[in-house]
Structure formats: structure tokens, C-alpha cells
Design a protein around this motif. Sequence first.
Motif, PDB file in Angstrom:
ATOM      1  N   GLU A  15       0.834  -1.209   0.000  1.00 39.40           N
ATOM      2  CA  GLU A  15       0.000   0.000   0.000  1.00 39.40           C
ATOM      3  C   GLU A  15       0.862   1.250   0.000  1.00 39.40           C
ATOM      4  O   GLU A  15       0.575   2.223  -0.699  1.00 39.40           O
ATOM      5  CB  GLU A  15      -0.919  -0.016   1.218  1.00 39.40           C
ATOM      6  N   LEU A  16       1.935   1.250   0.782  1.00 36.69           N
ATOM      7  CA  LEU A  16       2.829   2.403   0.816  1.00 36.69           C
ATOM      8  C   LEU A  16       3.534   2.612  -0.515  1.00 36.69           C
ATOM      9  O   LEU A  16       3.890   3.739  -0.861  1.00 36.69           O
ATOM     10  CB  LEU A  16       3.856   2.246   1.930  1.00 36.69           C
ATOM     11  N   ALA A  17       3.732   1.562  -1.278  1.00 38.59           N
ATOM     12  CA  ALA A  17       4.364   1.693  -2.595  1.00 38.59           C
ATOM     13  C   ALA A  17       3.442   2.417  -3.567  1.00 38.59           C
ATOM     14  O   ALA A  17       3.897   3.035  -4.528  1.00 38.59           O
ATOM     15  CB  ALA A  17       4.731   0.319  -3.143  1.00 38.59           C
ATOM     16  N   ARG A  18       2.132   2.361  -3.322  1.00 41.98           N
ATOM     17  CA  ARG A  18       1.167   3.022  -4.208  1.00 41.98           C
ATOM     18  C   ARG A  18       0.893   4.474  -3.827  1.00 41.98           C
ATOM     19  O   ARG A  18       0.221   5.192  -4.548  1.00 41.98           O
ATOM     20  CB  ARG A  18      -0.163   2.256  -4.198  1.00 41.98           C
ATOM     21  N   VAL A  19       1.415   4.887  -2.690  1.00 44.74           N
ATOM     22  CA  VAL A  19       1.177   6.253  -2.211  1.00 44.74           C
ATOM     23  C   VAL A  19       1.923   7.244  -3.090  1.00 44.74           C
ATOM     24  O   VAL A  19       3.072   7.026  -3.474  1.00 44.74           O
ATOM     25  CB  VAL A  19       1.636   6.395  -0.742  1.00 44.74           C
ATOM     26  N   THR A  20       1.260   8.359  -3.407  1.00 40.22           N
ATOM     27  CA  THR A  20       1.913   9.455  -4.118  1.00 40.22           C
ATOM     28  C   THR A  20       2.441  10.429  -3.069  1.00 40.22           C
ATOM     29  O   THR A  20       1.669  11.134  -2.432  1.00 40.22           O
ATOM     30  CB  THR A  20       0.917  10.174  -5.046  1.00 40.22           C
ATOM     31  N   TRP A  21       3.740  10.431  -2.875  1.00 47.60           N
ATOM     32  CA  TRP A  21       4.340  11.262  -1.851  1.00 47.60           C
ATOM     33  C   TRP A  21       4.505  12.687  -2.368  1.00 47.60           C
ATOM     34  O   TRP A  21       4.797  12.899  -3.530  1.00 47.60           O
ATOM     35  CB  TRP A  21       5.698  10.684  -1.450  1.00 47.60           C
ATOM     36  N   PRO A  22       4.316  13.690  -1.489  1.00 54.27           N
ATOM     37  CA  PRO A  22       4.492  15.074  -1.928  1.00 54.27           C
ATOM     38  C   PRO A  22       5.945  15.382  -2.242  1.00 54.27           C
ATOM     39  O   PRO A  22       6.856  14.801  -1.658  1.00 54.27           O
ATOM     40  CB  PRO A  22       4.001  15.894  -0.735  1.00 54.27           C
ATOM     41  N   THR A  23       6.121  16.342  -3.143  1.00 51.36           N
ATOM     42  CA  THR A  23       7.478  16.774  -3.470  1.00 51.36           C
ATOM     43  C   THR A  23       7.992  17.706  -2.373  1.00 51.36           C
ATOM     44  O   THR A  23       7.229  18.179  -1.526  1.00 51.36           O
ATOM     45  CB  THR A  23       7.507  17.526  -4.812  1.00 51.36           C
ATOM     46  N   ARG A  24       9.274  17.982  -2.413  1.00 47.19           N
ATOM     47  CA  ARG A  24       9.867  18.878  -1.421  1.00 47.19           C
ATOM     48  C   ARG A  24       9.228  20.266  -1.515  1.00 47.19           C
ATOM     49  O   ARG A  24       8.960  20.907  -0.485  1.00 47.19           O
ATOM     50  CB  ARG A  24      11.371  18.964  -1.636  1.00 47.19           C
ATOM     51  N   GLU A  25       8.963  20.713  -2.737  1.00 49.16           N
ATOM     52  CA  GLU A  25       8.348  22.033  -2.921  1.00 49.16           C
ATOM     53  C   GLU A  25       6.952  22.075  -2.306  1.00 49.16           C
ATOM     54  O   GLU A  25       6.570  23.074  -1.693  1.00 49.16           O
ATOM     55  CB  GLU A  25       8.277  22.390  -4.411  1.00 49.16           C
ATOM     56  N   GLN A  26       6.194  21.007  -2.458  1.00 52.53           N
ATOM     57  CA  GLN A  26       4.857  20.965  -1.880  1.00 52.53           C
ATOM     58  C   GLN A  26       4.917  20.989  -0.353  1.00 52.53           C
ATOM     59  O   GLN A  26       4.090  21.641   0.293  1.00 52.53           O
ATOM     60  CB  GLN A  26       4.112  19.710  -2.345  1.00 52.53           C
ATOM     61  N   ILE A  27       5.887  20.306   0.207  1.00 55.73           N
ATOM     62  CA  ILE A  27       6.039  20.304   1.662  1.00 55.73           C
ATOM     63  C   ILE A  27       6.405  21.697   2.160  1.00 55.73           C
ATOM     64  O   ILE A  27       5.853  22.181   3.158  1.00 55.73           O
ATOM     65  CB  ILE A  27       7.097  19.262   2.089  1.00 55.73           C
ATOM     66  N   VAL A  28       7.330  22.364   1.459  1.00 57.75           N
ATOM     67  CA  VAL A  28       7.742  23.713   1.858  1.00 57.75           C
ATOM     68  C   VAL A  28       6.556  24.674   1.752  1.00 57.75           C
ATOM     69  O   VAL A  28       6.313  25.475   2.662  1.00 57.75           O
ATOM     70  CB  VAL A  28       8.934  24.196   1.000  1.00 57.75           C
ATOM     71  N   GLU A  29       5.795  24.594   0.666  1.00 57.94           N
ATOM     72  CA  GLU A  29       4.637  25.479   0.501  1.00 57.94           C
ATOM     73  C   GLU A  29       3.593  25.227   1.582  1.00 57.94           C
ATOM     74  O   GLU A  29       3.017  26.176   2.132  1.00 57.94           O
ATOM     75  CB  GLU A  29       4.006  25.267  -0.877  1.00 57.94           C
ATOM     76  N   GLY A  30       3.348  23.981   1.901  1.00 59.45           N
ATOM     77  CA  GLY A  30       2.384  23.663   2.958  1.00 59.45           C
ATOM     78  C   GLY A  30       2.842  24.172   4.309  1.00 59.45           C
ATOM     79  O   GLY A  30       2.038  24.714   5.085  1.00 59.45           O
ATOM     80  N   THR A  31       4.117  24.018   4.584  1.00 60.12           N
ATOM     81  CA  THR A  31       4.667  24.503   5.852  1.00 60.12           C
ATOM     82  C   THR A  31       4.569  26.014   5.940  1.00 60.12           C
ATOM     83  O   THR A  31       4.200  26.565   6.988  1.00 60.12           O
ATOM     84  CB  THR A  31       6.129  24.057   5.998  1.00 60.12           C
ATOM     85  N   GLN A  32       4.866  26.697   4.847  1.00 65.04           N
ATOM     86  CA  GLN A  32       4.757  28.162   4.837  1.00 65.04           C
ATOM     87  C   GLN A  32       3.313  28.598   5.066  1.00 65.04           C
ATOM     88  O   GLN A  32       3.068  29.564   5.793  1.00 65.04           O
ATOM     89  CB  GLN A  32       5.276  28.722   3.520  1.00 65.04           C
ATOM     90  N   ALA A  33       2.368  27.910   4.467  1.00 68.85           N
ATOM     91  CA  ALA A  33       0.955  28.256   4.643  1.00 68.85           C
ATOM     92  C   ALA A  33       0.535  28.091   6.100  1.00 68.85           C
ATOM     93  O   ALA A  33      -0.159  28.943   6.665  1.00 68.85           O
ATOM     94  CB  ALA A  33       0.083  27.405   3.733  1.00 68.85           C
ATOM     95  N   VAL A  34       0.964  27.003   6.717  1.00 68.80           N
ATOM     96  CA  VAL A  34       0.619  26.763   8.119  1.00 68.80           C
ATOM     97  C   VAL A  34       1.246  27.825   9.014  1.00 68.80           C
ATOM     98  O   VAL A  34       0.584  28.354   9.920  1.00 68.80           O
ATOM     99  CB  VAL A  34       1.062  25.343   8.549  1.00 68.80           C
ATOM    100  N   LEU A  35       2.512  28.158   8.767  1.00 69.11           N
ATOM    101  CA  LEU A  35       3.169  29.182   9.582  1.00 69.11           C
ATOM    102  C   LEU A  35       2.517  30.545   9.402  1.00 69.11           C
ATOM    103  O   LEU A  35       2.329  31.286  10.381  1.00 69.11           O
ATOM    104  CB  LEU A  35       4.658  29.242   9.247  1.00 69.11           C
ATOM    105  N   LEU A  36       2.168  30.889   8.173  1.00 64.47           N
ATOM    106  CA  LEU A  36       1.505  32.168   7.926  1.00 64.47           C
ATOM    107  C   LEU A  36       0.160  32.222   8.640  1.00 64.47           C
ATOM    108  O   LEU A  36      -0.167  33.221   9.301  1.00 64.47           O
ATOM    109  CB  LEU A  36       1.317  32.386   6.425  1.00 64.47           C
ATOM    110  N   PHE A  37      -0.618  31.160   8.538  1.00 68.21           N
ATOM    111  CA  PHE A  37      -1.915  31.113   9.220  1.00 68.21           C
ATOM    112  C   PHE A  37      -1.730  31.242  10.729  1.00 68.21           C
ATOM    113  O   PHE A  37      -2.489  31.955  11.399  1.00 68.21           O
ATOM    114  CB  PHE A  37      -2.642  29.804   8.896  1.00 68.21           C
ATOM    115  N   THR A  38      -0.712  30.586  11.271  1.00 68.03           N
ATOM    116  CA  THR A  38      -0.454  30.646  12.705  1.00 68.03           C
ATOM    117  C   THR A  38      -0.101  32.064  13.143  1.00 68.03           C
ATOM    118  O   THR A  38      -0.611  32.550  14.159  1.00 68.03           O
ATOM    119  CB  THR A  38       0.680  29.680  13.079  1.00 68.03           C
TER     120      THR A  38
END
Length: 60
Positions: free
Chosen positions: A15-38
Motif C-alpha cells: 500500500e505504501l508503494a502506491r502512495v503518491t508522496w508530496p514533493t519537497r516544494e509541496q512540503i515547503v509550501e504547505g509549511t509556509q501556509a501553516v506558519l503564515l496562518f499561525t
Amino acid sequence: MFARIVRYFQEARAELARVTWPTREQIVEGTQAVLLFTVVAMVILGFYDLVFRFLIGLLR
């Protein structure tokens, strides 16, 4: 019993082999969004705290 445990881990790995993992850019963008919201939430709640502290001070 042991066979069921082994099968569970095999299926979990498959099942983990079928997972689409986020790219590094997506992780950075998500983290920035969370920090900005906070930060925005902190500023808003801090402002509310100042206003209510002032209003309660007027009642004393």
C-alpha cells in the motif's frame, strides 16, 4: 498467527508503494501556509486580548 502478521506487513508495504508522496516544494509550501496562518491567528488573538483587557480594565 505469525502468517497473518507477515501478511499484514506485506500488504502495508504494498500500500505504501502506491502512495503518491508530496514533493519537497509541496512540503515547503504547505509549511509556509501553516506558519503564515499561525502568525495571522496570533496577531488577531493578541489584538482581541488587548481589547478585552482594556475593556475589563474600564470596569474596575
